[in-house]
Design a protein around this motif. Structure first.
Motif, PDB file in Angstrom:
ATOM      1  N   UNK A 101      -7.361 -10.203  44.619  1.00  0.00           N
ATOM      2  CA  UNK A 101      -7.181  -9.962  43.141  1.00  0.00           C
ATOM      3  C   UNK A 101      -7.666  -8.736  43.449  1.00  0.00           C
ATOM      4  N   UNK A 102      -8.335  -8.634  44.031  1.00  0.00           N
ATOM      5  CA  UNK A 102      -9.689  -7.069  43.796  1.00  0.00           C
ATOM      6  C   UNK A 102      -8.381  -5.483  44.532  1.00  0.00           C
ATOM      7  N   UNK A 103      -7.810  -5.617  45.752  1.00  0.00           N
ATOM      8  CA  UNK A 103      -7.334  -5.781  46.274  1.00  0.00           C
ATOM      9  C   UNK A 103      -6.359  -4.927  45.914  1.00  0.00           C
ATOM     10  N   UNK A 104      -5.009  -5.603  45.535  1.00  0.00           N
ATOM     11  CA  UNK A 104      -3.819  -5.627  44.635  1.00  0.00           C
ATOM     12  C   UNK A 104      -4.151  -5.085  43.364  1.00  0.00           C
ATOM     13  N   UNK A 105      -5.496  -5.319  42.881  1.00  0.00           N
ATOM     14  CA  UNK A 105      -5.544  -3.971  41.553  1.00  0.00           C
ATOM     15  C   UNK A 105      -6.246  -2.464  42.020  1.00  0.00           C
ATOM     16  N   UNK A 106      -6.410  -3.021  43.091  1.00  0.00           N
ATOM     17  CA  UNK A 106      -6.502  -1.499  43.462  1.00  0.00           C
ATOM     18  C   UNK A 106      -5.310  -0.824  43.074  1.00  0.00           C
ATOM     19  N   UNK A 107      -4.599  -0.712  44.331  1.00  0.00           N
ATOM     20  CA  UNK A 107      -3.653  -0.268  44.974  1.00  0.00           C
ATOM     21  C   UNK A 107      -2.636  -0.131  43.523  1.00  0.00           C
ATOM     22  N   UNK A 108      -2.902  -0.535  42.116  1.00  0.00           N
ATOM     23  CA  UNK A 108      -2.542  -0.931  40.896  1.00  0.00           C
ATOM     24  C   UNK A 108      -2.401  -0.232  40.560  1.00  0.00           C
ATOM     25  N   UNK A 109      -4.458   0.000  39.919  1.00  0.00           N
ATOM     26  CA  UNK A 109      -4.663   0.952  38.923  1.00  0.00           C
ATOM     27  C   UNK A 109      -6.465   1.729  39.540  1.00  0.00           C
ATOM     28  N   UNK A 110      -6.506   1.287  39.914  1.00  0.00           N
ATOM     29  CA  UNK A 110      -8.107   2.275  40.977  1.00  0.00           C
ATOM     30  C   UNK A 110      -8.425   3.795  40.593  1.00  0.00           C
ATOM     31  N   UNK A 111      -9.025   4.482  40.006  1.00  0.00           N
ATOM     32  CA  UNK A 111      -9.530   5.024  39.707  1.00  0.00           C
ATOM     33  C   UNK A 111      -9.197   6.086  40.650  1.00  0.00           C
ATOM     34  N   UNK A 112      -7.880   6.899  39.774  1.00  0.00           N
ATOM     35  CA  UNK A 112      -7.224   8.723  41.088  1.00  0.00           C
ATOM     36  C   UNK A 112      -7.784   9.516  40.864  1.00  0.00           C
ATOM     37  N   UNK A 113      -8.089  10.506  42.018  1.00  0.00           N
ATOM     38  CA  UNK A 113      -9.024  11.730  41.152  1.00  0.00           C
ATOM     39  C   UNK A 113     -10.197  11.636  40.898  1.00  0.00           C
ATOM     40  N   UNK A 114     -11.086  11.028  41.641  1.00  0.00           N
ATOM     41  CA  UNK A 114     -12.657  10.629  40.981  1.00  0.00           C
ATOM     42  C   UNK A 114     -13.618  10.743  42.183  1.00  0.00           C
ATOM     43  N   UNK A 115     -13.046  11.025  43.106  1.00  0.00           N
ATOM     44  CA  UNK A 115     -13.462  11.373  44.587  1.00  0.00           C
ATOM     45  C   UNK A 115     -14.207  10.142  44.495  1.00  0.00           C
ATOM     46  N   UNK A 116     -13.951   8.881  44.744  1.00  0.00           N
ATOM     47  CA  UNK A 116     -14.438   7.872  45.122  1.00  0.00           C
ATOM     48  C   UNK A 116     -13.070   7.097  45.967  1.00  0.00           C
ATOM     49  N   UNK A 117     -13.297   6.493  46.606  1.00  0.00           N
ATOM     50  CA  UNK A 117     -12.453   4.981  46.912  1.00  0.00           C
ATOM     51  C   UNK A 117     -11.011   5.605  47.640  1.00  0.00           C
ATOM     52  N   UNK A 118     -10.076   4.479  46.421  1.00  0.00           N
ATOM     53  CA  UNK A 118      -9.235   5.043  46.908  1.00  0.00           C
ATOM     54  C   UNK A 118      -8.100   5.247  45.688  1.00  0.00           C
TER      55      UNK A 118
END
Length: 332
Positions: free
Chosen positions: A250-267
């Motif tokens: 659920x955390x994985x799919x949540x990241x695909x949907x809505x990870x904070x983008x363009x914040x120089x962290x992660x996905x």
């Protein structure tokens, strides 16, 4: 026109159009007392759609009492906002708890024959989709896109499949942050405190955190970021001790949907910063979904624009079709 519901598997996204007749049940529990042997369903729980709403007169019905005993006292409506009749009669669907040793398919078969019951069916268990599926490589002609996020995983092998979706040209047209759609992940729990998710979590505007009160009268206490049907609480993080694979999924799919983008962290996320509503619908067995139907109704009643369902099964369900029809009517 119907809307889209999304399902995601690892780094690739798939979409399908849902119509009011797209998932009609393949068979009726009235036609046979035993389901196909490959079907899995929850013990001690049954879904019943009555011809009227559950009231004291219905609870006193002799035929229902003979089959359910005191079970109707445990009836919980799937829909909480029921001031008016709802599309597809979703306001008449309840989840009832019975003894764990009950033959659920046989009980559903018997209940479905009563004049007070429109249908009854087991609570089907669904499997979380495995991660790791690759999307086919496909190029798109035209000018080089300018919307390239600075997230470390973007541009590398970790998000190779996402890049194959040609998201950069889409981001040149519009990003999720421009309209802030509410996307709801109904999965095995989502770590809302994750450093690459926290800033994008949906916050229920009518709820005050941790005061033990249902401030917005939506039927859920302290549902600030969503709801956990696994343990009936507002903590959507998931049970990392007992169902860790579900919570990770659920955390994985949540990241695909809505990870904070363009914040120089992660996905980078597919939508480029939407708001993420999280529903923990995990069952007691790891890698299973047992409260998906309730999760869809919650999302529809509480303002979700898009629902992500990264799980599936192999049978139709009348209740699921009614719930999808209701969700579509609410703009999902």
């Amino acid at each position: 026109m119907t809307r889209l519901l999304f399902t995601l598997s690892c780094m690739c996204c798939c979409m399908w159009m849902l119509s009011p007749t797209s998932l009609a049940a393949s068979s009726s529990w009235m036609d046979h007392a035993q389901p196909e042997p490959q079907l899995r369903y929850a013990s001690g729980r049954i879904l019943i759609k009555f011809t009227t709403r559950v009231d004291q007169q219905l609870k006193a019905d002799a035929q229902l009492q003979s089959l359910l005993g005191d079970g109707l006292k445990t009836a919980v409506p799937l829909a909480q906002k029921r001031s008016v009749p709802l599309v597809a009669g979703v306001d008449r669907i309840v989840a009832v708890r019975v003894d764990d040793a009950t033959d659920i398919p046989l009980l559903a078969h018997k209940l479905s024959r009563l004049s007070t019951v429109e249908y009854a069916e087991p609570v089907l268990l669904y499997d979380l989709l495995p991660v790791g599926t690759k999307a086919p490589s496909k190029s798109m002609p035209g000018a080089s896109p300018s919307a390239t996020p600075n997230d470390p995983a973007w541009g590398g092998t970790a998000q190779e499949n996402m890049q194959r979706l040609q998201l950069e040209p889409a981001w040149d047209v519009i990003k999720g942050e421009a309209t802030s759609p509410v996307v709801c992940v109904i999965d095995g729990g989502t770590n809302w405190q994750h450093e690459d998710l926290a800033a994008n979590m949906w916050v229920n505007p009518g709820e005050i955190a941790a005061n033990g009160i249902d401030d917005d009268n939506n039927g859920y206490i302290d549902d600030v970021n969503g709801w956990s049907f696994q343990d009936d609480s507002g903590n959507v993080r998931g049970d990392w001790a007992n169902t860790p694979a579900s919570a990770n999924h659920g955390t994985h799919t949540g990241g695909l949907l809505a990870a904070v983008t363009n914040n120089a962290i992660g996905l980078a996320s597919a939508s480029w910063n939407p708001r993420l509503m999280a529903i923990n619908a995990a069952g007691s067995n790891d890698n299973s979904i047992a409260f998906g139907y309730s999760g869809i109704v919650y999302a529809a009643e509480n303002g979700a624009d898009i629902v992500s369902l990264s799980w599936g099964g192999n049978s139709g369900s009348e209740a699921l079709q009614d719930i999808i029809d209701f969700a579509v009517s609410q703009g999902v």
